[in-house]
Design an enzyme around this catalytic site. Structure first.
Site, PDB file in Angstrom:
ATOM      1  CE1 TYR A  58      -2.617  -7.052  -1.943  1.00 46.15           C
ATOM      2  CE2 TYR A  58      -1.291  -6.419  -0.033  1.00 46.15           C
ATOM      3  CZ  TYR A  58      -2.101  -7.345  -0.679  1.00 46.15           C
ATOM      4  OH  TYR A  58      -2.388  -8.543  -0.075  1.00 46.15           O
ATOM      5  NE  ARG A  92      -3.990  -3.977   0.752  1.00 45.02           N
ATOM      6  CZ  ARG A  92      -3.694  -4.706   1.832  1.00 45.02           C
ATOM      7  NH1 ARG A  92      -4.261  -5.896   2.026  1.00 45.02           N
ATOM      8  NH2 ARG A  92      -2.831  -4.259   2.727  1.00 45.02           N
ATOM      9  CG  ASP A 134      -1.778  -1.241   1.339  1.00 48.40           C
ATOM     10  OD1 ASP A 134      -2.067  -1.861   0.303  1.00 48.40           O
ATOM     11  OD2 ASP A 134      -2.150  -1.605   2.477  1.00 48.40           O
ATOM     12  NE  ARG A 182       5.245  -7.730   1.832  1.00 48.68           N
ATOM     13  CZ  ARG A 182       4.052  -8.240   2.107  1.00 48.68           C
ATOM     14  NH1 ARG A 182       3.198  -8.486   1.116  1.00 48.68           N
ATOM     15  NH2 ARG A 182       3.697  -8.521   3.337  1.00 48.68           N
TER      16      ARG A 182
END
EC number: 3.1.1.11
Length: 348
Positions: free
Chosen positions: A227, A261, A199, A219
């Site tokens: 995201y 998202r 995010d 990651r």
């Protein structure tokens, strides 16, 4: 050279930040910051504090090369602040802090996501050029901290401009917000670089990324490496996040990163994400089958997600990738997103 190849070449050219010239910046009052004591101030915050309350004209803070550690806050009563890095490229001036949402506060409790920000901008008509904002919170060094949102920059003000600026972090790098859900705040980012994993571009502001590079970090997952966006656009705002002629790159494995998202802060049902990615290059790290995904119980299909004429290995159209028509695209331009009732046009 074909049309697709020409677009790739053009986008890559304008998003190279090394060697980017320092912009002249707006005219007005001017002070200089140098960590070695050779200028008016040694810290960014001290220079910001010197801006007169209610300032109505540009106040330029020139920053000599160096690393400036510590939280910086530009309050709402200090508008028209302009930060200008004096290095030969954005990497030469770094404004950085290292707190996360779960980092303990000196007086008790933790900082929270907003409090974790290295730089918070509440003053309108702010600009920054030719420098780096970072949050270098080390996740691996603090396994005891599970709330790892670590914001490099939080914006809540209107009419902000970033040019030749880098934003560095991991989770929640760039928080583009507004004072409240009923207020629209606009941000224009040109030739910038943003990196992170989860995010890392999020919030309810109206923001345009023009010829920027958006980089997803690895990651270490074989299925989900994060995201790019988590917009929380208010339902009555038709304009959220626009990426135009950008390049999406990544260190992550192919197909393991989502474009976005839908974030519903405090489960607000009226936060309906709006994100458009148009005429951009999407790398192989982007999930081509379903690049948009649900956020908990909030389905991505209820959000306002779309693409338009993207290219690259991560841009294969299918039924799960809403596309604008040519007619719809003409209503989703930089001007449409930013002009507002005051006909604002950032200087570019």
């Amino acid at each position: 050279m074909g049309t697709r190849s020409a677009l790739v070449a053009a986008v890559l050219t304008v998003t190279v930040l090394s060697g980017a010239p320092a912009a002249a910046g707006p005219r007005g009052a001017c002070v200089t910051v140098a960590a070695d004591g050779s200028a008016n101030f040694t810290t960014i915050q001290a220079a910001v504090d010197a801006v007169p309350a209610g300032n109505a004209t540009p106040f330029v803070i020139k920053i000599k090369p160096g690393v400036y550690r510590g939280q910086v806050i530009v309050p709402a009563d200090r508008p028209h602040v302009a930060l200008l890095g004096l290095g030969r490229d954005p990497s030469r001036v770094v404004i950085v802090d290292d707190r996360a949402s779960g980092t303990p506060k000196p007086g008790g409790g933790t900082w929270g996501t907003s409090g974790s920000a290295s730089v918070t901008i509440d003053g309108a008509d702010f600009s920054a050029r030719n420098l780096t904002f970072a949050n270098d919170f080390d996740e691996s060094a603090h396994p005891e901290i599970t709330a790892r949102q670590a914001v490099a920059v939080l914006t809540r003000a209107d009419r902000l401009v970033f040019e030749h600026v880098r934003f560095l972090g991991n989770q929640d790098t760039l928080y583009l917000n507004s004072p409240n859900a009923a207020t629209r705040s606009r941000v224009y980012l040109r030739n910038c670089y943003v990196e992170g994993d989860v995010d890392f571009i999020f919030g309810r502001a109206t923001a345009v990324f023009d010829r920027c590079r958006v980089h997803s970090l690895d990651r270490g997952s074989t299925t989900n490496n994060g995201y790019v966006t988590a917009a929380s656009t208010s339902i009555d705002n038709p304009y959220g996040l626009l990426f135009t002629r950008c390049v999406f790159t990544g260190d992550a494995a192919a197909g393991t990163v989502y474009l976005g998202r839908p974030w519903h802060p405090s489960n607000d049902p009226n936060a309906i994400a709006q994100t458009l990615i148009r005429q951009s290059v999407l790398g192989a790290h982007i999930n081509t089958a379903t690049p948009w995904t649900d956020f908990g119980t909030w389905p991505w299909r209820d959000a306002r997600y779309a693409e338009y004429r993207n290219i690259g290995p991560g841009a294969a159209p299918n039924a799960d990738r809403p596309q604008l028509t040519d007619t719809e695209a003409r209503a989703h331009t930089v001007t449409a997103y930013l002009s507002g009732e005051d006909a604002w046009s950032p200087n570019h």
